[in-house]
Scaffold this active site. Structure first.
Site, PDB file in Angstrom:
ATOM      1  N   HIS A 172      66.218  78.418  56.752  1.00 52.00           N
ATOM      2  CA  HIS A 172      66.248  77.912  58.138  1.00 52.00           C
ATOM      3  C   HIS A 172      66.845  76.525  58.253  1.00 52.00           C
ATOM      4  CE1 HIS A 172      62.644  80.834  58.924  1.00 52.00           C
ATOM      5  NE2 HIS A 172      63.805  81.461  58.939  1.00 52.00           N
ATOM      6  N   CYS A 202      77.186  69.234  64.927  1.00 51.01           N
ATOM      7  CA  CYS A 202      77.326  69.173  66.385  1.00 51.01           C
ATOM      8  C   CYS A 202      77.127  70.568  66.991  1.00 51.01           C
ATOM      9  CB  CYS A 202      78.694  68.611  66.784  1.00 51.01           C
ATOM     10  SG  CYS A 202      80.073  69.721  66.498  1.00 51.01           S
ATOM     11  N   GLY A 252      51.835  80.520  52.024  1.00 52.16           N
ATOM     12  CA  GLY A 252      51.736  79.732  53.257  1.00 52.16           C
ATOM     13  C   GLY A 252      52.646  80.190  54.363  1.00 52.16           C
TER      14      GLY A 252
HETATM   15  C1  BV8 Z   1      67.427  86.022  64.468  1.00 50.25           C
HETATM   16  C2  BV8 Z   1      63.785  76.308  61.942  1.00 50.25           C
HETATM   17  C3  BV8 Z   1      69.179  87.355  65.304  1.00 50.25           C
HETATM   18  C4  BV8 Z   1      63.621  75.592  63.255  1.00 50.25           C
HETATM   19  C5  BV8 Z   1      62.625  78.433  62.241  1.00 50.25           C
HETATM   20  C6  BV8 Z   1      64.051  87.680  70.654  1.00 50.25           C
HETATM   21  C7  BV8 Z   1      65.279  87.024  70.701  1.00 50.25           C
HETATM   22  C8  BV8 Z   1      65.926  86.593  69.536  1.00 50.25           C
HETATM   23  C9  BV8 Z   1      65.331  86.806  68.321  1.00 50.25           C
HETATM   24  C10 BV8 Z   1      64.100  87.428  68.300  1.00 50.25           C
HETATM   25  C11 BV8 Z   1      63.472  87.891  69.438  1.00 50.25           C
HETATM   26  N1  BV8 Z   1      62.280  88.485  69.060  1.00 50.25           N
HETATM   27  C12 BV8 Z   1      62.153  88.387  67.746  1.00 50.25           C
HETATM   28  C13 BV8 Z   1      63.236  87.751  67.282  1.00 50.25           C
HETATM   29  C14 BV8 Z   1      63.500  87.419  65.962  1.00 50.25           C
HETATM   30  C15 BV8 Z   1      63.013  85.987  65.764  1.00 50.25           C
HETATM   31  C16 BV8 Z   1      61.561  86.069  65.383  1.00 50.25           C
HETATM   32  O1  BV8 Z   1      61.275  86.387  64.256  1.00 50.25           O
HETATM   33  N2  BV8 Z   1      60.647  85.804  66.315  1.00 50.25           N
HETATM   34  C17 BV8 Z   1      59.234  85.983  65.974  1.00 50.25           C
HETATM   35  C18 BV8 Z   1      58.453  84.703  66.228  1.00 50.25           C
HETATM   36  C19 BV8 Z   1      58.700  87.162  66.759  1.00 50.25           C
HETATM   37  N3  BV8 Z   1      63.818  85.468  64.695  1.00 50.25           N
HETATM   38  C20 BV8 Z   1      64.888  84.760  64.977  1.00 50.25           C
HETATM   39  O2  BV8 Z   1      65.207  84.405  66.083  1.00 50.25           O
HETATM   40  C21 BV8 Z   1      65.765  84.442  63.786  1.00 50.25           C
HETATM   41  N4  BV8 Z   1      67.110  84.785  64.074  1.00 50.25           N
HETATM   42  O3  BV8 Z   1      66.663  86.943  64.526  1.00 50.25           O
HETATM   43  O4  BV8 Z   1      68.726  86.096  64.828  1.00 50.25           O
HETATM   44  C22 BV8 Z   1      70.627  87.243  65.385  1.00 50.25           C
HETATM   45  C23 BV8 Z   1      71.405  88.009  64.516  1.00 50.25           C
HETATM   46  C24 BV8 Z   1      72.766  87.923  64.619  1.00 50.25           C
HETATM   47  C25 BV8 Z   1      73.344  87.071  65.552  1.00 50.25           C
HETATM   48  C26 BV8 Z   1      72.555  86.297  66.393  1.00 50.25           C
HETATM   49  C27 BV8 Z   1      71.179  86.380  66.307  1.00 50.25           C
HETATM   50  C28 BV8 Z   1      65.695  82.971  63.475  1.00 50.25           C
HETATM   51  C29 BV8 Z   1      64.328  82.636  62.944  1.00 50.25           C
HETATM   52  C30 BV8 Z   1      64.329  81.201  62.421  1.00 50.25           C
HETATM   53  C31 BV8 Z   1      63.686  80.287  63.427  1.00 50.25           C
HETATM   54  N5  BV8 Z   1      63.633  78.925  62.893  1.00 50.25           N
HETATM   55  N6  BV8 Z   1      62.647  77.189  61.720  1.00 50.25           N
HETATM   56  C32 BV8 Z   1      62.520  74.570  63.206  1.00 50.25           C
HETATM   57  O5  BV8 Z   1      61.728  74.573  62.259  1.00 50.25           O
HETATM   58  O6  BV8 Z   1      62.465  73.757  64.136  1.00 50.25           O
HETATM   59  S1  BV8 Z   1      61.288  79.379  61.950  1.00 50.25           S
HETATM   60  C33 BV8 Z   1      59.942  78.382  61.945  1.00 50.25           C
HETATM   61  O7  BV8 Z   1      58.858  79.262  62.037  1.00 50.25           O
HETATM   62  C34 BV8 Z   1      59.723  77.576  60.678  1.00 50.25           C
HETATM   63  O8  BV8 Z   1      60.774  77.714  59.760  1.00 50.25           O
HETATM   64  C35 BV8 Z   1      58.466  78.139  60.086  1.00 50.25           C
HETATM   65  O9  BV8 Z   1      58.550  78.317  58.727  1.00 50.25           O
HETATM   66  C36 BV8 Z   1      58.384  79.438  60.773  1.00 50.25           C
HETATM   67  C37 BV8 Z   1      56.966  79.874  61.036  1.00 50.25           C
HETATM   68  O10 BV8 Z   1      56.652  80.715  60.071  1.00 50.25           O
HETATM   69  P1  BV8 Z   1      55.677  80.241  58.896  1.00 50.25           P
HETATM   70  O11 BV8 Z   1      56.454  79.421  57.948  1.00 50.25           O
HETATM   71  O12 BV8 Z   1      55.031  81.445  58.413  1.00 50.25           O
HETATM   72  O13 BV8 Z   1      54.649  79.255  59.550  1.00 50.25           O
HETATM   73  P2  BV8 Z   1      53.375  79.625  60.440  1.00 50.25           P
HETATM   74  O14 BV8 Z   1      52.941  78.368  61.088  1.00 50.25           O
HETATM   75  O15 BV8 Z   1      53.698  80.817  61.288  1.00 50.25           O
HETATM   76  O16 BV8 Z   1      52.267  80.122  59.400  1.00 50.25           O
HETATM   77  C38 BV8 Z   1      51.728  79.225  58.463  1.00 50.25           C
HETATM   78  C39 BV8 Z   1      50.877  80.057  57.533  1.00 50.25           C
HETATM   79  O17 BV8 Z   1      50.379  79.207  56.500  1.00 50.25           O
HETATM   80  C40 BV8 Z   1      49.652  80.674  58.198  1.00 50.25           C
HETATM   81  O18 BV8 Z   1      49.493  81.997  57.718  1.00 50.25           O
HETATM   82  C41 BV8 Z   1      48.505  79.778  57.732  1.00 50.25           C
HETATM   83  O19 BV8 Z   1      47.315  80.525  57.570  1.00 50.25           O
HETATM   84  C42 BV8 Z   1      48.976  79.344  56.392  1.00 50.25           C
HETATM   85  N7  BV8 Z   1      48.487  78.053  55.933  1.00 50.25           N
HETATM   86  C43 BV8 Z   1      48.266  76.933  56.659  1.00 50.25           C
HETATM   87  N8  BV8 Z   1      47.911  75.927  55.823  1.00 50.25           N
HETATM   88  C44 BV8 Z   1      47.938  76.435  54.561  1.00 50.25           C
HETATM   89  C45 BV8 Z   1      48.296  77.787  54.626  1.00 50.25           C
HETATM   90  N9  BV8 Z   1      48.400  78.574  53.535  1.00 50.25           N
HETATM   91  C46 BV8 Z   1      48.134  78.008  52.343  1.00 50.25           C
HETATM   92  N10 BV8 Z   1      47.796  76.703  52.199  1.00 50.25           N
HETATM   93  C47 BV8 Z   1      47.687  75.901  53.284  1.00 50.25           C
HETATM   94  N11 BV8 Z   1      47.332  74.613  53.128  1.00 50.25           N
END
Ligand code: BV8
Length: 252
Positions: free
Chosen positions: A120, A128, A190
């Site tokens: 990511h 830009c 994580g």
């Molecule tokens: C794509 C960078 C297609 C930015 C990030 C509608 C329209 C468009 C796309 C979609 C749509 N519906 C679904 C999608 C797909 C979408 C998606 O997945 N949505 C989800 C939410 C439903 N994905 C996208 O849009 C991707 N692109 O599909 O493009 C396409 C193809 C061709 C041409 C054009 C388009 C892009 C996805 C990337 C987004 N960018 N980051 C920024 O950071 O500002 S993602 C962002 O979320 C972060 O990178 C982060 O990593 C991620 C969240 O996920 P996790 O890392 O799992 O973090 P989270 O907080 O969720 O969970 C933390 C976990 O850790 C928990 O389980 C918790 O219990 C645990 N935890 C906490 N503390 C600890 C721990 N575990 C252990 N130890 C600890 N101490």
């Protein structure tokens, strides 16, 4: 839990190629809020899904720019936690280890991991909006409130991260799935497993009958499908796992 850690270390002891998928939970103990945690202070009122998107940037470039400035300050103040350091140490204990990360904070590299695939992007790099021209960080640091213009084409600078709705970089994504094909063990650390296409990576590992060990504070959609789930904080469990592996290596 001890039996599970011993089992995980035993699998690692015979693994020739380990791949790690990390998420925001990996950096939580470095003081960087995860996406699912309520964001603190001013930013609690905003949805990160909206801010981390082209439409959010187009709608209010200054707001998105300041949000990333806030996160960059957290990253600048953060240090790799024992979990990051343990993964860097693990690379010296197995023949081959690759880290695939969803995180944009660079903490795996700061901990010493040398083979890191950033799916990511990285919020301390800039390009830009219109043409993707790379831009030096000092331009961002000199303009905390509004995104400055690109020195080449004058379009607004943005962080070099992949926003929701944007395609992941082909080379990184292809390499990640290629590493899964070659791996014999995967650590999933994580991550809530909700963000696509990264969430497909452990699914592909399971499809290939690769051993998958999940480390998370809570259960995720993956938990019921993995052979081993270690419940707890990655900053605590990963050092224990590496210590157990080192013990196995000594007595072997
Ligand atoms: C794509 C960078 C297609 C930015 C990030 C509608 C329209 C468009 C796309 C979609 C749509 N519906 C679904 C999608 C797909 C979408 C998606 O997945 N949505 C989800 C939410 C439903 N994905 C996208 O849009 C991707 N692109 O599909 O493009 C396409 C193809 C061709 C041409 C054009 C388009 C892009 C996805 C990337 C987004 N960018 N980051 C920024 O950071 O500002 S993602 C962002 O979320 C972060 O990178 C982060 O990593 C991620 C969240 O996920 P996790 O890392 O799992 O973090 P989270 O907080 O969720 O969970 C933390 C976990 O850790 C928990 O389980 C918790 O219990 C645990 N935890 C906490 N503390 C600890 C721990 N575990 C252990 N130890 C600890 N101490």
């Amino acid at each position: 839990m001890e039996r599970q850690v011993i089992q995980a270390a035993t699998w690692l002891a015979t693994a020739h190629r380990v791949v790690v998928l990390s998420g925001a939970g990996m950096s939580q103990e470095s003081g960087i809020p995860t996406f699912r945690d309520a964001q603190s202070g001013l930013w609690g009122q905003y949805d990160p899904m909206t801010l981390a998107s082209q439409s959010g940037f187009i709608q209010d470039p200054g707001l998105v720019w300041r949000w990333y400035g806030w996160r960059r300050a957290l990253v600048d103040a953060a240090r790799p936690n024992p979990g990051h350091l343990a993964l860097a140490a693990l690379a010296a204990l197995v023949p081959r280890l690759v880290v695939i990360t969803q995180n944009v904070d660079g903490l795996h590299q700061a901990a010493g991991s040398t083979d890191v695939i950033e799916l990511h992007g990285n919020l301390c790099r800039f390009r830009c909006f219109a043409r993707g021209h790379p831009a030096p960080r000092h331009l961002a640091d000199c303009s905390p409130d509004e995104p400055p213009p690109c020195p080449i084409c004058r379009s607004l600078l943005r962080p070099d991260v992949i926003w929701f709705g944007e395609a992941l970089p082909r080379a990184q994504l292809d390499r990640a799935f290629d590493e899964v094909k070659k791996a014999c063990l995967m650590l999933v650390v994580g991550t809530s497993g909700l963000v696509q296409p990264a969430a497909q990576i452990p699914v592909e590992a399971l499809r290939r009958k690769i051993r998958v060990i999940e480390i998370n504070r809570e259960a995720t959609p993956l938990t019921d499908h993995v052979p081993l789930h270690l419940r707890g904080a990655s900053g605590e469990l990963l050092p224990v796992l590496v210590a157990q592996l080192e013990t196995l290596r000594r007595v072997a």
